[in-house]
Design an enzyme around this catalytic site. Structure first.
Site, PDB file in Angstrom:
ATOM      1  N   ARG A  34      -6.862   2.051  -5.546  1.00  0.00           N
ATOM      2  CA  ARG A  34      -7.074   1.122  -4.426  1.00  0.00           C
ATOM      3  C   ARG A  34      -8.466   0.497  -4.463  1.00  0.00           C
ATOM      4  O   ARG A  34      -8.651  -0.642  -4.017  1.00  0.00           O
ATOM      5  CB  ARG A  34      -6.858   1.849  -3.102  1.00  0.00           C
ATOM      6  CG  ARG A  34      -5.393   1.961  -2.747  1.00  0.00           C
ATOM      7  CD  ARG A  34      -5.225   2.632  -1.417  1.00  0.00           C
ATOM      8  NE  ARG A  34      -3.882   2.438  -0.904  1.00  0.00           N
ATOM      9  CZ  ARG A  34      -3.266   3.302  -0.102  1.00  0.00           C
ATOM     10  NH1 ARG A  34      -3.871   4.408   0.262  1.00  0.00           N
ATOM     11  NH2 ARG A  34      -2.051   3.052   0.339  1.00  0.00           N
ATOM     12  N   LYS A 207      10.371  12.886   3.324  1.00  0.00           N
ATOM     13  CA  LYS A 207      11.230  12.905   4.509  1.00  0.00           C
ATOM     14  C   LYS A 207      12.161  11.713   4.631  1.00  0.00           C
ATOM     15  O   LYS A 207      11.700  10.573   4.604  1.00  0.00           O
ATOM     16  CB  LYS A 207      10.343  12.902   5.764  1.00  0.00           C
ATOM     17  CG  LYS A 207       9.387  14.056   5.853  1.00  0.00           C
ATOM     18  CD  LYS A 207       8.747  14.030   7.212  1.00  0.00           C
ATOM     19  CE  LYS A 207       7.313  14.472   7.178  1.00  0.00           C
ATOM     20  NZ  LYS A 207       6.475  13.663   8.056  1.00  0.00           N
ATOM     21  N   GLY A 360       0.988   3.919  -2.501  1.00  0.00           N
ATOM     22  CA  GLY A 360       0.529   5.262  -2.202  1.00  0.00           C
ATOM     23  C   GLY A 360       0.808   6.288  -3.285  1.00  0.00           C
ATOM     24  O   GLY A 360       0.274   6.219  -4.391  1.00  0.00           O
ATOM     25  N   GLY A 384       3.501   2.655   2.995  1.00  0.00           N
ATOM     26  CA  GLY A 384       4.063   2.377   4.320  1.00  0.00           C
ATOM     27  C   GLY A 384       4.163   0.879   4.591  1.00  0.00           C
ATOM     28  O   GLY A 384       5.157   0.405   5.142  1.00  0.00           O
TER      29      GLY A 384
HETATM   30  C1  3PG Z   1      -2.007   4.648   3.361  1.00  0.00           C
HETATM   31  O1  3PG Z   1      -2.631   5.494   2.706  1.00  0.00           O
HETATM   32  O2  3PG Z   1      -0.776   4.602   3.404  1.00  0.00           O
HETATM   33  C2  3PG Z   1      -2.788   3.581   4.071  1.00  0.00           C
HETATM   34  O3  3PG Z   1      -4.114   3.596   3.701  1.00  0.00           O
HETATM   35  C3  3PG Z   1      -2.621   3.749   5.569  1.00  0.00           C
HETATM   36  O4  3PG Z   1      -3.074   5.027   5.920  1.00  0.00           O
HETATM   37  P1  3PG Z   1      -2.393   5.773   7.136  1.00  0.00           P
HETATM   38  O5  3PG Z   1      -0.980   6.073   6.708  1.00  0.00           O
HETATM   39  O6  3PG Z   1      -3.213   7.001   7.379  1.00  0.00           O
HETATM   40  O7  3PG Z   1      -2.415   4.820   8.306  1.00  0.00           O
END
Ligand code: 3PG
Ligand code: MG
Length: 407
Positions: A34, A207, A360, A384
């Site tokens: 990232r 999940k 991620g 996400g």
């Molecule tokens: C992630 O790692 O998915 C993003 O940086 C958002 O982080 P978070 O899920 O803790 O909001």
């Protein structure tokens, strides 16, 4: 959406919201993907004489107030150090988020230089559900940039969060989307606007509850869904299989059964594991053996996909023209249980069409397993965020950029 090329930044303090949320082992960064993905926008802005003040979060600090969170960490220190190495220039890190130290770092910026404030989530208002609290923090951040401040949104991975620095801050300053955000959104559009078929989606991760909404939507667009890893055990259980001590979301079984029935009605093929790597417990050295899903022992825990499943998943990917993958299909962090995730990554790597790794953990898995990054069309920085985009939801961070505020 306005781009940074349309934003006048020379000599201006640019609040750059980046997603530098990197996996850490203590203070050691295990995957700097990232940070590297943020470099093009940073370099471009520096080249145009901006004074960049980076705003980013790291982990999910806990504690009631600022002091408790700041004391508990994690600090962005290792991230600032890595960014500085990659840029070949100093990146001073403030000791606070929007206090005296942040103001001093901001005041010390020259044209073409960059600094950072501490982990934005040390400020409880960042993630508050209370609009006024978030707005208060956004105003304090704006003050750091002075009357001529600018805002650039480049933290794609956090755009699905209705947080002060993502959602509220852009409305207070002339703003634009950074190149990373534009690239990511362009790829996701290709997935949602008439993808070439077969369109195969691979979903893993812990999940089903995290993924059911996206599955609902994908049933209208994908031709085939491959489900593996932690979430697949709830699917197997819904089909009446024993899964022993494997990860299970018992309360999701009825929803999962509905999803399977709906997939059937719509003619979407759902591919589930046929054999599993059954371990005695969760651990890197756990004893393990391959067992068919029809005979899983009650006292074992699955940590990976078995060889027949790996071959099946690869076969179901072989004819794909479009692939979206989110979530590892085993505990890839333990070498003994990384074969399923490796098999999926390699099979997707062989696909000739559009292949997108959705963020991620899967992106980190690709790099940690040493799969060449260029075997995919695109490795997203947002897990996400890309899922919510594919769910058809409007990401708060994109909504905030579309409001037409002029520079
Ligand atoms: C992630 O790692 O998915 C993003 O940086 C958002 O982080 P978070 O899920 O803790 O909001
Ligand atoms: Mg996440």
């Amino acid at each position: 959406m306005r781009e940074i090329d349309d934003l006048d930044v020379e000599g201006k303090t640019v609040l750059l919201r980046a997603d530098l949320n990197t996996p850490l082992d203590g203070t050691r960064i295990t995957d700097d993907g990232r940070i590297r993905a943020s470099l093009p926008t940073i370099t471009k802005l520096l080249g145009r004489g901006a004074r960049i003040l980076v705003i980013a979060h790291l982990g999910r600090p806990s504690g009631a107030g600022y002091a408790e969170r700041a004391a508990g960490g994690p600090s962005l220190r290792p991230v600032a150090e890595r960014l500085s190495e990659l840029l070949g220039q100093e990146v001073p890190l403030a000791a606070d988020v929007a206090g005296e130290s942040a103001a001093a770092v901001a005041a010390g910026l020259a044209n073409g230089s960059i600094g950072m404030v501490e982990n934005i989530r040390f400020e409880p208002a960042e993630t508050s559900k209370d609009d006024a609290e978030r707005a208060g923090l956004a105003r304090r951040l704006t003050a750091l940039a002075g009357p001529d401040g600018r805002y650039v949104a480049d933290g794609f991975g956090a755009l699905h969060r209705k947080h002060a620095s993502v959602y509220d801050l852009p409305g207070l300053l002339p703003h634009a989307a950074g190149d990373l955000v534009l690239d990511e959104v362009a790829v996701l559009r290709r997935l949602t606007d008439s993808p070439e078929r077969p369109y195969v989606v691979v979903l893993g991760g812990a999940k089903p509850s995290d993924k059911l909404a996206v599955i609902d939507n994908l049933l209208g667009s994908a031709d085939r869904l491959i489900i593996g890893g932690g979430m697949s055990y709830t699917f197997l259980k819904a089909q009446g299989h024993e899964v022993g001590k494997s990860l299970l979301e018992e309360e999701m079984i009825p929803r999962v059964a509905e999803v399977l029935a709906e997939a059937d009605r719509r003619g979407v093929e759902v591919v589930l594991p046929v054999d599993l790597v059954a371990a005695t417990h969760y651990g890197p050295d756990a004893e393990h053996e391959t067992i068919p899903v029809t005979a899983f022992p009650a006292d074992r825990e699955s940590l990976d996909m078995g060889p027949a499943t790996r071959a099946l998943f690869a076969e179901k990917l072989a004819d794909a023209k479009t692939v979206f993958w989110n979530g590892p299909v085993g505990v890839f962090e333990f070498p003994a249980f990384s074969e399923g995730t490796r098999a999926v990554a390699e099979a997707i790597g062989r696909v000739a069409g559009l292949t997108v790794v959705g963020g991620g953990d899967s992106a980190a898995a690709v790099r940690i397993l040493g799969i060449p990054e260029d075997s995919f069309t695109h490795i997203s920085t947002g897990g996400g965020a890309s899922l919510e985009y594919l769910e058809g939801r409007r990401l708060p961070g994109l909504v905030a950029l579309d409001d037409g505020t002029a520079a």
